[in-house]
Design a protein around this motif. Sequence first.
Motif, PDB file in Angstrom:
ATOM      1  N   GLN A  25     -89.927-130.587  26.444  1.00 52.93           N
ATOM      2  CA  GLN A  25     -89.603-131.134  27.770  1.00 52.93           C
ATOM      3  C   GLN A  25     -89.315-129.997  28.755  1.00 52.93           C
ATOM      4  N   THR A  26     -88.503-129.045  28.348  1.00 48.95           N
ATOM      5  CA  THR A  26     -88.184-127.896  29.208  1.00 48.95           C
ATOM      6  C   THR A  26     -89.437-127.085  29.497  1.00 48.95           C
ATOM      7  N   TYR A  27     -90.259-126.886  28.484  1.00 56.28           N
ATOM      8  CA  TYR A  27     -91.509-126.143  28.623  1.00 56.28           C
ATOM      9  C   TYR A  27     -92.399-126.788  29.682  1.00 56.28           C
ATOM     10  N   LEU A  28     -92.583-128.105  29.587  1.00 56.06           N
ATOM     11  CA  LEU A  28     -93.436-128.806  30.543  1.00 56.06           C
ATOM     12  C   LEU A  28     -92.844-128.772  31.951  1.00 56.06           C
ATOM     13  N   THR A  29     -91.541-128.895  32.044  1.00 54.26           N
ATOM     14  CA  THR A  29     -90.872-128.862  33.346  1.00 54.26           C
ATOM     15  C   THR A  29     -91.019-127.484  33.988  1.00 54.26           C
ATOM     16  N   GLN A  30     -90.809-126.431  33.202  1.00 52.51           N
ATOM     17  CA  GLN A  30     -90.917-125.071  33.742  1.00 52.51           C
ATOM     18  C   GLN A  30     -92.330-124.762  34.212  1.00 52.51           C
ATOM     19  N   LEU A  31     -93.320-125.238  33.478  1.00 52.86           N
ATOM     20  CA  LEU A  31     -94.706-125.000  33.889  1.00 52.86           C
ATOM     21  C   LEU A  31     -95.155-125.926  34.996  1.00 52.86           C
ATOM     22  N   GLY A  32     -94.465-127.046  35.141  1.00 52.24           N
ATOM     23  CA  GLY A  32     -94.851-128.026  36.144  1.00 52.24           C
ATOM     24  C   GLY A  32     -96.139-128.739  35.769  1.00 52.24           C
ATOM     25  N   LEU A  33     -96.344-128.930  34.477  1.00 47.27           N
ATOM     26  CA  LEU A  33     -97.569-129.574  33.995  1.00 47.27           C
ATOM     27  C   LEU A  33     -97.246-130.872  33.283  1.00 47.27           C
ATOM     28  N   ASP A  34     -98.245-131.758  33.252  1.00 44.86           N
ATOM     29  CA  ASP A  34     -98.107-132.930  32.401  1.00 44.86           C
ATOM     30  C   ASP A  34     -98.635-132.555  31.010  1.00 44.86           C
ATOM     31  N   VAL A  35     -98.518-133.490  30.086  1.00 46.43           N
ATOM     32  CA  VAL A  35     -98.897-133.202  28.695  1.00 46.43           C
ATOM     33  C   VAL A  35    -100.373-132.831  28.585  1.00 46.43           C
ATOM     34  N   ASN A  36    -101.249-133.598  29.210  1.00 46.68           N
ATOM     35  CA  ASN A  36    -102.685-133.342  29.095  1.00 46.68           C
ATOM     36  C   ASN A  36    -103.070-131.986  29.684  1.00 46.68           C
ATOM     37  N   SER A  37    -102.483-131.643  30.815  1.00 45.75           N
ATOM     38  CA  SER A  37    -102.768-130.334  31.422  1.00 45.75           C
ATOM     39  C   SER A  37    -102.253-129.213  30.534  1.00 45.75           C
ATOM     40  N   SER A  38    -101.086-129.407  29.958  1.00 49.00           N
ATOM     41  CA  SER A  38    -100.522-128.410  29.056  1.00 49.00           C
ATOM     42  C   SER A  38    -101.396-128.236  27.811  1.00 49.00           C
ATOM     43  N   LEU A  39    -101.844-129.348  27.239  1.00 45.86           N
ATOM     44  CA  LEU A  39    -102.724-129.272  26.067  1.00 45.86           C
ATOM     45  C   LEU A  39    -104.042-128.567  26.418  1.00 45.86           C
ATOM     46  N   ALA A  40    -104.581-128.857  27.589  1.00 48.05           N
ATOM     47  CA  ALA A  40    -105.827-128.209  28.019  1.00 48.05           C
ATOM     48  C   ALA A  40    -105.607-126.704  28.201  1.00 48.05           C
ATOM     49  N   PHE A  41    -104.468-126.336  28.813  1.00 46.09           N
ATOM     50  CA  PHE A  41    -104.138-124.923  29.013  1.00 46.09           C
ATOM     51  C   PHE A  41    -104.021-124.215  27.663  1.00 46.09           C
ATOM     52  N   LEU A  42    -103.323-124.837  26.720  1.00 51.68           N
ATOM     53  CA  LEU A  42    -103.129-124.220  25.404  1.00 51.68           C
ATOM     54  C   LEU A  42    -104.454-124.109  24.638  1.00 51.68           C
ATOM     55  N   GLN A  43    -105.313-125.118  24.758  1.00 52.02           N
ATOM     56  CA  GLN A  43    -106.627-125.058  24.111  1.00 52.02           C
ATOM     57  C   GLN A  43    -107.470-123.921  24.701  1.00 52.02           C
ATOM     58  N   GLU A  44    -107.402-123.793  26.018  1.00 45.93           N
ATOM     59  CA  GLU A  44    -108.148-122.720  26.680  1.00 45.93           C
ATOM     60  C   GLU A  44    -107.629-121.360  26.230  1.00 45.93           C
ATOM     61  N   ARG A  45    -106.315-121.203  26.163  1.00 45.47           N
ATOM     62  CA  ARG A  45    -105.713-119.942  25.706  1.00 45.47           C
ATOM     63  C   ARG A  45    -106.127-119.651  24.266  1.00 45.47           C
ATOM     64  N   LEU A  46    -106.165-120.683  23.445  1.00 42.96           N
ATOM     65  CA  LEU A  46    -106.577-120.524  22.049  1.00 42.96           C
ATOM     66  C   LEU A  46    -108.028-120.039  21.970  1.00 42.96           C
TER      67      LEU A  46
END
Length: 185
Positions: A25-46
């Motif tokens: 929850q803190t991670y998503l709040t700090q990044l200002g992303l929703d779950v899907n955007s965060s998952l997409a960002f992490l997949q791209e980084r991977l």
Amino acid sequence: MASSSSSVVSERRGIPAAAFVEDVQTYLTQLGLDVNSSLAFLQERLQQYKLVEMKLLAQQRDLQAKIPDIEKCLDIVAALQAKKGTGEALIADFEVSEGIYSRARIEDAESVCLWLGANVMLEYSCDEANALLRKNLENAKASLEVLVADLQFLRDQVTTTQVTLARVYNWDVHQRRSKQAVKDT
């Protein structure tokens, strides 16, 4: 960027470090992303990590092939120096072209020619060639050590990113189930 359990290196030779996420929850709040955007960002980084890993592995293979070649050249120069002044000729088979070899008789070699790359060959005295090859061998071994450390760092980042992906996904599943349970009651 995210709450982490300890201070970690932010990058190594251009490879960005992945932060361990304790609280999604803190991670998503700090990044200002929703779950899907965060998952997409992490997949791209991977995927970026995997691309860098492929490049580093190719460099590692090249260095691992280069080191025995340098060592072989050093052995040949040492053999030439050992035969120098003895009046004894050195008989050597050398590759003329791929799969085509010729035999040479070398007597009292004062110098050797070394391929430097890019179709460039220079003539060196045996002592200069020995010094240059030893320096190149040291540099290649040092580069290989750095590459191995980079690969280990990269693998750690891949693992951390995969764990973060799983944590974010599982957190999202848990949130959806909680919301569904509230609706059902």
